[in-house]
Structure formats: structure tokens, C-alpha cells
Design an enzyme around this catalytic site. Structure first.
Site, PDB file in Angstrom:
ATOM      1  CE  LYS A  46      -0.689   0.394   5.032  1.00 42.53           C
ATOM      2  NZ  LYS A  46      -0.083   1.734   5.159  1.00 42.53           N
ATOM      3  CE  LYS A  75       4.253  -2.831   9.116  1.00 38.41           C
ATOM      4  NZ  LYS A  75       3.563  -3.308  10.324  1.00 38.41           N
ATOM      5  CG  ASP A  76       5.037   5.061   8.658  1.00 46.83           C
ATOM      6  OD1 ASP A  76       5.103   6.130   9.265  1.00 46.83           O
ATOM      7  OD2 ASP A  76       5.650   4.030   9.016  1.00 46.83           O
ATOM      8  CE  LYS A  77      -3.434   9.050   3.707  1.00 44.42           C
ATOM      9  NZ  LYS A  77      -4.499  10.003   4.137  1.00 44.42           N
ATOM     10  CE1 TYR A  78       0.117  11.409   2.638  1.00 43.08           C
ATOM     11  CE2 TYR A  78       0.276  11.511   5.023  1.00 43.08           C
ATOM     12  CZ  TYR A  78      -0.395  11.813   3.857  1.00 43.08           C
ATOM     13  OH  TYR A  78      -1.587  12.492   3.903  1.00 43.08           O
TER      14      TYR A  78
END
Length: 343
Positions: A46, A75-78
Site C-alpha cells: 500500500k 503502518k505508515d500512510k506516506y
């Protein structure tokens, strides 16, 4: 929230996340799907998606309740991240998923059990620091030290919310202010408050240069375990800590549990004394005290240099951290983001 560094502090600058591709995270699973069962486990890549938003999408497309979807960690978005999800599909065939931009299904396998929080034991990171400015030799010496000794196991800034908002609101709540209206916010606020208290104690140990050494009265934690034991009960505790077999710990405050003693206890009480009202608030709502290792081992650390456009230099790093640890904590020891260098 400036925190003391253990290895001289960052002498170099750079851009830590110019694009999502510069920050990649991969779950290291110690459980693998068996190939049969009521639960479909999906490995998904993602970008630009929160973990919870992916879970909601999976539930919608599979026609199941959100609670039928599991995952191990956030988990991180960016960033570009690869993580596992599970869907409970008793008596149902594998759904056909329509992956929107930013999501890619990598593999799907059946398993007998749901994927629960904390199932994976480690995360692998591949990071790129662009527009690097600094002394390469000095930075490589710092990295070699980090490989041997690890870094202080601080909670990263993302734990506290944008502008430390979760910490501010959580502190106000525990001091008699407005309580969170949503259950999810309650957890975020409490986590932010306790993480900050832990960081304050750890910062003092870093200043005293005992974050990776035994302090009399310490509670120690074996590497890879959540168990605790008194350092004073082990005549070889000092040597075992130096060898990396066990780690000192600091408190995540709440209702008192197994306590440190002696000089360690005195240090913790002195640092936490100004936060007595907050800690009383934690106790009043039944949050139980826990301990967290003060040292973060950085495994499988590798680095290389790449030439960028117009003579710019890029530093590429790869390493593995246990779950609950922050890659930004490692980077804070060696790189000062360019946005922080002005003034």
C-alpha cells in the site's frame, strides 16, 4: 520534543522522505499461512493508505463485518509498506478484489486462525535520504557504532499525533479535562501520554550514559521477550546487558506493578514527580504499569551511497527493528532534517 542522542547527535542533514518510495516497510512474519482454513490471509502493498482504511475496504469488498478483518500492526500512510491482513470467510470462496490506486495484492493464502495484533515480530526498513549534506566518514562511523550498540528506544514523534495533539489532549483529560468521545481516541491519547513519560525517563538515562548499562535496582528484559527480572538477582547482569542478551527497562506508568528499586527507582521517581497528576489519572482509570526496553537493537544494518542529479548524494539504508520500534528514532541519531536546520 527534543531528546538527547547517544552517539554524538546528527552532524549531517538531508531529506528523510521526499517521496513515499524513500520510506519502505516490510513485515517479517514468524507465522505463515498453512494453505487451508476459514481465514484468507492477504499480503498487500500500500501507498497513501492507512492500515485501518485498508481493513475497511477489504471488509466492504468481501461483504463481511469490519471485525472479521485482522492485521498485525499499523503502518505508515506516506510510505510504501507491505503488510498482512486476514478475512474470516467461513464457507465462502475467496473474493475477487478490485484494487484501487495505491493498493496491490501480492498473495493470498488460507489459514485456520485470524491474524491478530502483534503477530509479526519485526519490520524491515529500506530508507533513502536525499540531498545529503555532511561528512560521509563521520556518518559511517556513527552507523558502525549503532550497529554494535543500538540506539535509545524512544517512541517516535508520530506516536504523539500531529503537532503532539494526542499528547496535549490526553494530558488535559487526565488532569480533569474533557474525556475522548471515541474509544479509538482514548487509546491514542493514553498511549501518547505514557510514551512521553517513558521518553522522559529514558532521556535522563541517556544523559547519564546508562541507557545501555545496568543501574542498581534495574528491571531487565531478555532480548525478544516481554518478561522481566531484577538485575540485583543476577550476578552477571552487567555483562549480559553489555552483550545484548538483556536490556534495561523504563516505565510506562499506570497502576503499580513489578517495581524497580534503589538508584533506578530514585531516578524514575525524580523524573516522573512533575507528572504526578497525570499518573494519578492513569491509575484512576485502571491503566496498568508496564515496562519497555531502553535499548533498541538495530539488526542487519547496511548502507550505501548513490549519486543523484546535479551532484546531489543519496544515502540508502536498510535495517530490521522489532515491532513497536520506530525507524525515525534511528534516523534522529544521524540525520537532522533540512526543515529543522533554519534558525
Amino acid at each position: 520534543m527534543s531528546l538527547p542522542c547517544a552517539h554524538g547527535g546528527p552532524a549531517s542533514t538531508g531529506v528523510l522522505k521526499a517521496s513515499p518510495a524513500d520510506f519502505q516497510v516490510f513485515e517479517h512474519m514468524h507465522v505463515r499461512p498453512e494453505g487451508e482454513g476459514e481465514h484468507l490471509w492477504l499480503e498487500i502493498e500500500k501507498t497513501g493508505w492507512n492500515t485501518e482504511d485498508v481493513a475497511l475496504l477489504l471488509a466492504k469488498q468481501a461483504g463481511v463485518h469490519r471485525l472479521a478483518v485482522g492485521y498485525s500492526g499499523l503502518k505508515d500512510k506516506y510510505a510504501i509498506t507491505r503488510q498482512w491482513f486476514s478475512l474470516h470467510l467461513p464457507g465462502k470462496a475467496d473474493p475477487e478484489f478490485d484494487w484501487p490506486p495505491g493498493l496491490r495484492g501480492l498473495q493470498g493464502l488460507r489459514h485456520r486462525r485470524k491474524l491478530n495484533r502483534g503477530t509479526h515480530r519485526a519490520n524491515g526498513f529500506v530508507l533513502r535520504v536525499t540531498d545529503f549534506q555532511g561528512d560521509r566518514q563521520q556518518l559511517e562511523q556513527q552507523l558502525a557504532t549503532i550497529e554494535r550498540q543500538g540506539v535509545p528506544n524512544y517512541f517516535g514523534e508520530q506516536r504523539f499525533g500531529r503537532g503532539a495533539g494526542n499528547l496535549v489532549r490526553g494530558t488535559e483529560w487526565l488532569c480533569g479535562g474533557e474525556a475522548p468521545r471515541k474509544k479509538a481516541l482514548r487509546g491514542l491519547w493514553l498511549s501518547a501520554v505514557r510514551s512521553n513519560l517513558f521518553n522522559q525517563v529514558l532521556a535522563e538515562r541517556v544523559n547519564r550514559q546508562c541507557w545501555d548499562r545496568v543501574l542498581a535496582g534495574d528491571l531487565l528484559q531478555p532480548q525478544g521477550s516481554r518478561g522481566l527480572f531484577l538485575a540485583d538477582d543476577d550476578t552477571e547482569a552487567g555483562e549480559r546487558v553489555i552483550a545484548g542478551e538483556v536490556h534495561p527497562t523504563a516505565p510506562l506508568p499506570g497502576v503499580p506493578g513489578m517495581a524497580s528499586s534503589g538508584p533506578c527507582r530514585e531516578l524514575e521517581q525524580r523524573i516522573l514527580a512533575p507528572y504526578a497528576t497525570v499518573i494519578d489519572g492513569l491509575c484512576s482509570i485502571g491503566v496498568e504499569e508496564a515496562r519497555r526496553a531502553t535499548r533498541l537493537p538495530v539488526r542487519e544494518l547496511q548502507w550505501s551511497w548513490q549519486a543523484e542529479r546535479e551532484g546531489e548524494v543519496c544515502l540508502e539504508l536498510a535495517f530490521t527493528l522489532p515491532t513497536g520500534a520506530f525507524a525515525t528514532t534511528v534516523m534522529a541519531e544521524i540525520i537532522k532534517p533540512e526543515s529543522e536546520t533554519s534558525g
